[in-house]
Design a protein around this motif. Sequence first.
Motif, short mmCIF file in Angstrom:
data_model
loop_
_atom_site.label_atom_id
_atom_site.label_comp_id
_atom_site.label_asym_id
_atom_site.label_seq_id
_atom_site.Cartn_x
_atom_site.Cartn_y
_atom_site.Cartn_z
N CYS A 211 36.43 37.90 35.03
CA CYS A 211 37.43 38.46 35.94
C CYS A 211 38.71 37.62 36.01
O CYS A 211 39.60 37.92 36.81
CB CYS A 211 36.85 38.64 37.33
N ARG A 212 38.77 36.53 35.23
CA ARG A 212 39.96 35.67 35.17
C ARG A 212 40.22 34.92 36.48
O ARG A 212 41.36 34.54 36.76
CB ARG A 212 41.21 36.47 34.79
N PHE A 213 39.20 34.73 37.27
CA PHE A 213 39.34 33.94 38.50
C PHE A 213 39.50 32.47 38.13
O PHE A 213 38.76 31.95 37.30
CB PHE A 213 38.11 34.15 39.38
N ILE A 214 40.46 31.79 38.75
CA ILE A 214 40.73 30.38 38.47
C ILE A 214 40.84 29.62 39.79
O ILE A 214 41.58 30.03 40.69
CB ILE A 214 42.03 30.19 37.65
N ALA A 215 40.12 28.54 39.90
CA ALA A 215 40.19 27.68 41.08
C ALA A 215 39.57 26.34 40.73
O ALA A 215 38.86 26.21 39.73
CB ALA A 215 39.47 28.31 42.27
N ASP A 216 39.84 25.33 41.56
CA ASP A 216 39.21 24.04 41.29
C ASP A 216 37.77 24.04 41.81
O ASP A 216 37.36 24.91 42.58
CB ASP A 216 40.01 22.88 41.89
N ARG A 217 37.01 23.07 41.37
CA ARG A 217 35.58 23.03 41.63
C ARG A 217 35.25 23.04 43.13
O ARG A 217 34.31 23.71 43.56
CB ARG A 217 34.99 21.78 40.98
N ASP A 218 36.02 22.30 43.92
CA ASP A 218 35.74 22.21 45.35
C ASP A 218 35.96 23.54 46.06
O ASP A 218 35.20 23.91 46.96
CB ASP A 218 36.60 21.11 45.98
N VAL A 219 37.02 24.25 45.68
CA VAL A 219 37.30 25.55 46.29
C VAL A 219 36.20 26.54 45.94
O VAL A 219 35.74 27.32 46.79
CB VAL A 219 38.67 26.07 45.83
N VAL A 220 35.75 26.53 44.69
CA VAL A 220 34.65 27.41 44.28
C VAL A 220 33.41 27.13 45.11
O VAL A 220 32.73 28.05 45.59
CB VAL A 220 34.36 27.23 42.78
#
Length: 271
Positions: A211-220
Amino acid sequence: HRIDYIRKFLGRKWYEVIISIDKQDRIWVCIPFRWEYKPYKPRRLISLDINLKKIVAYNGKKVRRLNTRFTEALYLKHHAEEVQKKHNYAWRRNKKWLETIRALHSRSRNIVVDWSRKFAKYVVLKAKRMKSAIVLEDLEKLWFNSSQKSSILADKLSRFAYRKLQHAVVTKAIEYNVPVIFVNPRGTSSLCPRCGAMLVYSHRLAICTRCRFIADRDVVGAMNIYLKAFQTLAPRLGSWGIHPMTNETRAKGGLHKNEPMIAYIHSYKNI
């Protein structure tokens, strides 16, 4: 203690008085009190993803990053171990070196404990104002058992810091009757919070190829912790999948604005 803090315990039942004397001939008095925990019905959730450098909080709309002092404590512990390595076993017989090492370890521990208490009070009072429940990862079995044999200093401090922070949050939550929820941490950093697919990491940046979702590890991690608790507590809020609750993905209908969730936590427990 301050007078306003002591007044909280007036009229409450107590069990016994414990008196102890430390090595410096100081007398300590401990009085355990009975505290009845009556959490309110939460209308919202606040999830916390805890790391050494930052704590990421997510409430379904916004992500907030809070710097910790755990890295400062890690530096002091590292400095103490460097002194021990430099002098081999001689530091055990040298009073000056021994006092220096003990002071560094004590300062490191005090930083973790003091900051954990301050942060716990901050997040608990914020949750109480918003009528929210606090969601934490239950890492006792998964993370601690997998790393308890590790000799890496960062792993040791991580376990100690998380235990102290978790204990401080739960203690304050009981004091202010704020619900606390523990969720299974499995998959919180490896699954996409939008579509549930496996994430691909580039250093600490998570990318979902579906789905092309992008975020840093902590936010995920904070989003997935939130969603695990949300899906369990509010199953009747529409069928909008496992997308994070943002303005674009918020379900229509369901609970009214001021209507509390039917399912709520009587005491903190695992989900």
